[in-house]
Motif scaffolding. Sequence first.
Motif, PDB file in Angstrom:
ATOM      1  N   HIS A   1      -9.849 -39.771  27.444  1.00 46.90           N
ATOM      2  CA  HIS A   1      -8.983 -39.788  28.684  1.00 46.90           C
ATOM      3  C   HIS A   1      -8.202 -38.520  28.833  1.00 46.90           C
ATOM      4  O   HIS A   1      -7.658 -38.264  29.677  1.00 46.90           O
ATOM      5  CB  HIS A   1      -7.981 -40.802  28.252  1.00 46.90           C
ATOM      6  CG  HIS A   1      -8.356 -42.331  28.498  1.00 46.90           C
ATOM      7  ND1 HIS A   1      -8.342 -43.133  29.593  1.00 46.90           N
ATOM      8  CD2 HIS A   1      -8.904 -42.990  27.783  1.00 46.90           C
ATOM      9  CE1 HIS A   1      -8.914 -44.263  29.388  1.00 46.90           C
ATOM     10  NE2 HIS A   1      -9.228 -44.164  28.231  1.00 46.90           N
ATOM     11  N   ASP A   2      -8.135 -37.583  27.838  1.00 44.93           N
ATOM     12  CA  ASP A   2      -7.576 -36.300  28.081  1.00 44.93           C
ATOM     13  C   ASP A   2      -8.416 -35.233  28.436  1.00 44.93           C
ATOM     14  O   ASP A   2      -8.112 -34.230  28.942  1.00 44.93           O
ATOM     15  CB  ASP A   2      -6.781 -35.707  26.814  1.00 44.93           C
ATOM     16  CG  ASP A   2      -5.691 -36.848  26.337  1.00 44.93           C
ATOM     17  OD1 ASP A   2      -4.905 -37.217  27.104  1.00 44.93           O
ATOM     18  OD2 ASP A   2      -5.496 -36.833  25.193  1.00 44.93           O
ATOM     19  N   PHE A   3      -9.778 -35.395  28.307  1.00 42.27           N
ATOM     20  CA  PHE A   3     -10.804 -34.355  28.609  1.00 42.27           C
ATOM     21  C   PHE A   3     -11.852 -34.956  29.326  1.00 42.27           C
ATOM     22  O   PHE A   3     -12.295 -34.429  30.497  1.00 42.27           O
ATOM     23  CB  PHE A   3     -11.004 -33.470  27.472  1.00 42.27           C
ATOM     24  CG  PHE A   3     -11.612 -32.220  27.765  1.00 42.27           C
ATOM     25  CD1 PHE A   3     -11.178 -31.166  28.166  1.00 42.27           C
ATOM     26  CD2 PHE A   3     -13.028 -32.380  27.395  1.00 42.27           C
ATOM     27  CE1 PHE A   3     -11.937 -30.128  28.587  1.00 42.27           C
ATOM     28  CE2 PHE A   3     -13.918 -31.033  27.740  1.00 42.27           C
ATOM     29  CZ  PHE A   3     -13.290 -30.097  28.156  1.00 42.27           C
ATOM     30  N   ALA A   4     -12.766 -35.722  28.712  1.00 46.84           N
ATOM     31  CA  ALA A   4     -14.075 -35.900  29.066  1.00 46.84           C
ATOM     32  C   ALA A   4     -14.282 -36.780  30.315  1.00 46.84           C
ATOM     33  O   ALA A   4     -15.141 -36.307  31.290  1.00 46.84           O
ATOM     34  CB  ALA A   4     -14.848 -36.618  27.823  1.00 46.84           C
ATOM     35  N   ILE A   5     -13.178 -37.681  30.741  1.00 44.82           N
ATOM     36  CA  ILE A   5     -13.100 -38.427  31.776  1.00 44.82           C
ATOM     37  C   ILE A   5     -12.697 -37.611  32.923  1.00 44.82           C
ATOM     38  O   ILE A   5     -13.328 -37.487  34.009  1.00 44.82           O
ATOM     39  CB  ILE A   5     -12.573 -39.516  31.583  1.00 44.82           C
ATOM     40  CG1 ILE A   5     -13.427 -40.496  30.751  1.00 44.82           C
ATOM     41  CG2 ILE A   5     -12.257 -40.348  33.016  1.00 44.82           C
ATOM     42  CD1 ILE A   5     -12.486 -41.696  30.327  1.00 44.82           C
ATOM     43  N   PRO A   6     -11.433 -37.008  32.887  1.00 48.92           N
ATOM     44  CA  PRO A   6     -10.766 -36.110  34.007  1.00 48.92           C
ATOM     45  C   PRO A   6     -11.673 -35.014  34.370  1.00 48.92           C
ATOM     46  O   PRO A   6     -11.793 -34.776  35.445  1.00 48.92           O
ATOM     47  CB  PRO A   6      -9.756 -35.949  33.610  1.00 48.92           C
ATOM     48  CG  PRO A   6      -9.527 -36.031  32.157  1.00 48.92           C
ATOM     49  CD  PRO A   6     -10.465 -36.981  31.742  1.00 48.92           C
ATOM     50  N   LEU A   7     -12.313 -34.195  33.359  1.00 50.07           N
ATOM     51  CA  LEU A   7     -13.148 -32.895  33.717  1.00 50.07           C
ATOM     52  C   LEU A   7     -14.008 -33.400  34.908  1.00 50.07           C
ATOM     53  O   LEU A   7     -14.117 -32.760  36.028  1.00 50.07           O
ATOM     54  CB  LEU A   7     -13.809 -32.478  32.636  1.00 50.07           C
ATOM     55  CG  LEU A   7     -14.830 -31.309  32.893  1.00 50.07           C
ATOM     56  CD1 LEU A   7     -14.123 -30.070  33.672  1.00 50.07           C
ATOM     57  CD2 LEU A   7     -15.569 -30.861  31.557  1.00 50.07           C
ATOM     58  N   PRO A   8     -15.190 -34.161  34.771  1.00 49.91           N
ATOM     59  CA  PRO A   8     -16.123 -34.370  35.748  1.00 49.91           C
ATOM     60  C   PRO A   8     -15.643 -35.154  36.993  1.00 49.91           C
ATOM     61  O   PRO A   8     -16.189 -34.803  38.327  1.00 49.91           O
ATOM     62  CB  PRO A   8     -17.226 -35.039  35.298  1.00 49.91           C
ATOM     63  CG  PRO A   8     -16.737 -35.691  33.983  1.00 49.91           C
ATOM     64  CD  PRO A   8     -15.682 -34.908  33.582  1.00 49.91           C
TER      65      PRO A   8
END
Length: 409
Positions: free
Chosen positions: A139-146
């Motif tokens: 939720h902090d990185f992998a999902i919001p990045l793309p």
Amino acid sequence: MTENVLPASELYTDEFAADPYPAFAKLREDSPVCPVTSPRFDSFLITRFDDAKAALNDPRLSKDLYGPEQHFLRIFGPNSEAINKNMLNSDPPEHSRLRRITSRAFAPRRIEALRPRVAEIVSELLDKVVPQGQADLMHDFAIPLPMMVISELLGIPTADHDQVLAWTQVIRESGSSGRPPAEERAAVQEAQLQLHHYLADVIQAKRAQPPADDMISSLIEACDQDGQLSERELVSTTFLLLFAGHQTTADFIGNAMVALLTNPEQLDLLLRTPELLPSAVEELLRFDGPLPVASPRIATEDLEFRGVRIPAGSIVGVAINAANHDPEAFADADRLDLSRERGPHMGFGHGVHYCLGVTLARIEAQIGIGALLRRLPGLRLALPVEELRRLPAASPFRGLIELPVRFNA
């Protein structure tokens, strides 16, 4: 060959969600073309590498689910029709036309030019978590990045990113909320419809403005000026690019980090030799990809794989992750080996439906994983790997709901 019919309830279990590879190995050995029964529809599952490659390139296995037979009703239900008239669910020449139009926005030179912006988004996301000493990497990185990258590429207003992400997460995490199945299906259908209406509104708003340098504007031009896209295809293609443009990359980054954190000798190798990162991304994708089974195909005529008859009209699933662990295709296939020579894995598919966003996915994974390893020293799982919450086994995606980690702040 004897057809060992497998009930889906025996395959798609909690154990399978945690680690599908023992079950895939057994299928490859005992029933490489296996009939699978389920309450919604029956199918055939193909698990060996050579068979999978042949199936993905076989024109007798159609991706057109919306023709006269209306196969989508069996697979997705009636609410899917409005959002699935796109290149993913079509055959040549329709697929060729839709892919040609969309591929303009994914020209390698244009995507390569996004590297600085991807790196900027990665830094912004990590700046928020680095001081904390802990994070939920999904939720902090992998999902919001793309999601941020594809939203900007499409031209979705920044103020709407959070709402769009919320809708896509309802769809992504279907089956994991603990709600009754009927309530869960209703929530997913509502999220799909809301997202469909939203994208239609964005398209109308962009029509009233001067053309912009984004994907949606390019698709509008193809629809309005060139007549190459219908209105339904325009909205559906936008939906596909939005969802496919972030879902698999997010799940892949999460899977890759778990693979590294549970294989410390390979993690150490990558930390010592960061120049391995491009080839490491390929091996990580082969080892635990985000799309265990390719999107469904329909047999247009009777056909046969390994002596198993597949009648016309049958749904066929190609188990990409099973094929990518086939010992006849990869030496020591169940071992993560970041120094492995880049092999012909099928993590991005094969044939005419080979992933259109492959360059963008590689850039996001290389920059994202590299930054995580660089900026989060002492990175480790905050829970035993068997306690990580994953998407349900029946989900079309292999990914994590949460990925709690700790590191040295």
